[in-house]
Design a protein around this motif. Structure first.
Motif, short mmCIF file in Angstrom:
data_model
loop_
_atom_site.label_atom_id
_atom_site.label_comp_id
_atom_site.label_asym_id
_atom_site.label_seq_id
_atom_site.Cartn_x
_atom_site.Cartn_y
_atom_site.Cartn_z
N UNK A 1 -0.62 3.46 -13.96
CA UNK A 1 0.40 3.56 -12.70
C UNK A 1 -0.24 4.02 -11.26
N UNK A 2 -1.11 4.85 -11.44
CA UNK A 2 -1.79 5.28 -10.41
C UNK A 2 -2.56 4.11 -9.62
N UNK A 3 -3.37 3.39 -10.51
CA UNK A 3 -4.16 2.24 -10.22
C UNK A 3 -3.12 1.26 -9.41
N UNK A 4 -1.86 1.20 -10.07
CA UNK A 4 -1.09 -0.11 -9.59
C UNK A 4 -0.63 0.38 -8.14
N UNK A 5 -0.18 1.49 -7.86
CA UNK A 5 0.27 2.19 -6.62
C UNK A 5 -0.94 2.08 -5.67
N UNK A 6 -2.07 2.41 -6.08
CA UNK A 6 -3.23 2.32 -4.99
C UNK A 6 -3.49 0.62 -4.65
N UNK A 7 -3.45 -0.11 -5.76
CA UNK A 7 -3.35 -1.50 -5.42
C UNK A 7 -2.34 -1.94 -4.09
N UNK A 8 -1.18 -1.38 -4.53
CA UNK A 8 -0.09 -1.96 -3.58
C UNK A 8 -0.59 -1.36 -2.11
N UNK A 9 -0.76 -0.01 -2.13
CA UNK A 9 -0.97 0.66 -0.87
C UNK A 9 -2.11 -0.16 -0.22
N UNK A 10 -3.19 -0.52 -0.90
CA UNK A 10 -4.55 -1.22 -0.31
C UNK A 10 -3.95 -2.39 0.25
N UNK A 11 -3.23 -3.29 -0.48
CA UNK A 11 -2.80 -4.69 -0.02
C UNK A 11 -2.03 -4.50 1.25
N UNK A 12 -1.29 -3.43 1.33
CA UNK A 12 -0.32 -3.33 2.53
C UNK A 12 -1.22 -2.96 3.61
N UNK A 13 -1.93 -1.91 3.51
CA UNK A 13 -3.03 -1.54 4.51
C UNK A 13 -3.89 -2.73 5.06
N UNK A 14 -4.21 -3.74 4.20
CA UNK A 14 -5.20 -4.69 4.64
C UNK A 14 -4.17 -5.41 5.42
N UNK A 15 -3.02 -6.01 4.80
CA UNK A 15 -2.27 -6.70 5.70
C UNK A 15 -1.74 -6.36 7.00
N UNK A 16 -1.37 -5.17 7.05
CA UNK A 16 -1.11 -4.47 8.56
C UNK A 16 -2.35 -4.55 9.41
N UNK A 17 -3.48 -4.25 8.76
CA UNK A 17 -4.75 -4.47 9.91
C UNK A 17 -5.07 -5.84 10.27
N UNK A 18 -4.67 -6.86 9.35
CA UNK A 18 -5.00 -8.22 9.61
C UNK A 18 -3.95 -8.65 10.58
N UNK A 19 -2.77 -8.49 10.32
CA UNK A 19 -1.81 -8.72 11.35
C UNK A 19 -1.99 -8.07 12.93
N UNK A 20 -2.21 -6.83 12.74
CA UNK A 20 -2.64 -6.18 13.99
C UNK A 20 -3.77 -6.81 14.77
N UNK A 21 -4.76 -7.24 14.00
CA UNK A 21 -6.17 -7.82 14.68
C UNK A 21 -5.66 -9.11 15.08
N UNK A 22 -4.96 -9.86 14.32
CA UNK A 22 -4.33 -11.15 14.59
C UNK A 22 -3.62 -11.19 16.02
N UNK A 23 -2.78 -10.21 16.17
CA UNK A 23 -1.85 -10.17 17.26
C UNK A 23 -2.75 -9.68 18.50
#
Length: 330
Positions: free
Chosen positions: A189-211
């Motif tokens: 479960x810890x690995x699952x939540x870490x994966x979710x947090x990492x994916x959200x963080x990467x998406x946020x960085x990519x979106x910010x970088x794109x804008x």
């Protein structure tokens, strides 16, 4: 007190608001269906072999192979994939050895592939995240990993390493074994939540970088997105109507023995509007079709980047089509 008509009106207004965010709803629906399918799959189909040899590969295969299949399926079902690969050999031949133009083609392909990958990753990442949160797959392959078993059995009974592979299948568990099972589930479960947090963080960085790299303002970028959706919708409708009209005329002419009279876009026109387009602030165009019809009106060459390099003029399109036909004949 609100009447029934007022409630219906409110519901319709909310529904229309949701339709404006249809792409986000589609991603949410894909994630929801994937999560539900994974839950059913892990409980009804998955059965850990509880064997030292098979636990590790069996658990990893059931966790990762469906994710890979969903990822590939996301590519196959995305029409943008086929728009990108259709005639790509011809485009490579046309762009080869043209310096800045070749770089532009490569950058356009990179941007398109990145967008397709992001869409295709929604379902597999959901599968892996839900699988880890559920814990069934992790319990199986972790109990068969000698590295994880060696770490978890430190300070426990001598038979811990022997019982670990059988842990997912044991019905009557001792308190020590129950602690091991709870620890495995906690790790999963810890690995699952870490994966979710990492994916959200990467998406946020990519979106910010794109804008941040956007050549135009936010409102113009939003206008471009609206324009592209409406253009695609109208193009699909007009294509269907014109294809129906052409089919009706051809069938009618067949039975009447006459010649059809129908104006259709040429192969060069289809080739030009099917190419990739990079939006920039120097050109007042929002898509390849928008650029094509305006430049055709002016009688200029269909250039990409600057006026000195003509990327998709008529002669070059004909050369591309000749090369494509030669490749097909080979």
């Amino acid at each position: 007190m609100a009447t029934r008509s007022d409630l219906v009106k409110i519901i319709l207004e909310k529904f229309s608001t949701l339709l404006k965010h249809r792409s986000k709803l589609e991603y949410g629906l894909v994630s929801l269906l994937t999560a539900g399918g994974e839950s059913i799959f892990s409980t009804a189909i998955f059965q850990c072999p509880c064997n030292t040899t098979w636990n590790l590969p069996f658990g990893l295969i059931f966790l990762l192979m469906p994710a890979l299949a969903l990822f590939l399926l996301g590519f196959v079902l995305n029409t943008r994939t086929w728009r990108l690969v259709t005639g790509c050999w011809c485009c490579c031949c046309c762009c080869k050895g043209r310096g800045n133009q070749s770089f532009t083609c490569g950058y356009q392909c990179f941007v398109e592939i990145r967008s397709i990958c992001i869409s295709a990753l929604v379902a597999p990442l959901t599968w892996v995240a839900v699988g880890l949160l559920w814990g069934t797959f992790y319990e199986c392959f972790a109990s068969g990993s000698s590295f994880i078993v060696g770490i978890m059995c430190v300070g426990r009974k001598d038979n811990c390493a022997t019982l670990m592979p059988k842990l997912p299948c044991l019905q009557d568990r001792e308190p020590d074994l129950q602690d091991l099972l709870r620890e495995l589930r906690s790790q999963s479960q810890v690995a699952g939540w870490i994966l979710i947090a990492v994916v959200i963080l990467i998406l946020m960085i990519v979106k910010c970088f794109t804008y941040c790299l956007s050549p135009v303002s936010f409102m113009q970028l939003e206008f471009k997105k609206i324009y592209e959706k409406q253009e695609q919708k109208i193009l699909t409708k007009e294509s269907r109507d014109n294809a129906t009209e052409l089919a009706n005329k051809n069938v009618k002419c067949f039975f009447e023995g006459s010649c059809p009279d129908h104006n259709s876009p040429s192969a060069e026109d289809w080739q030009q509007i099917s190419s990739l387009y990079t939006f920039n602030s120097e050109e007042p165009y929002y898509s390849t079709l928008h650029k094509h019809v305006n430049i055709r009106e002016k009688g200029d060459s269909f250039s990409e980047g600057n006026a000195e390099v003509s990327t998709f003029n008529i002669v070059e399109v004909q050369q591309c089509m000749t090369l494509r036909q030669q490749c097909i004949n080979l």
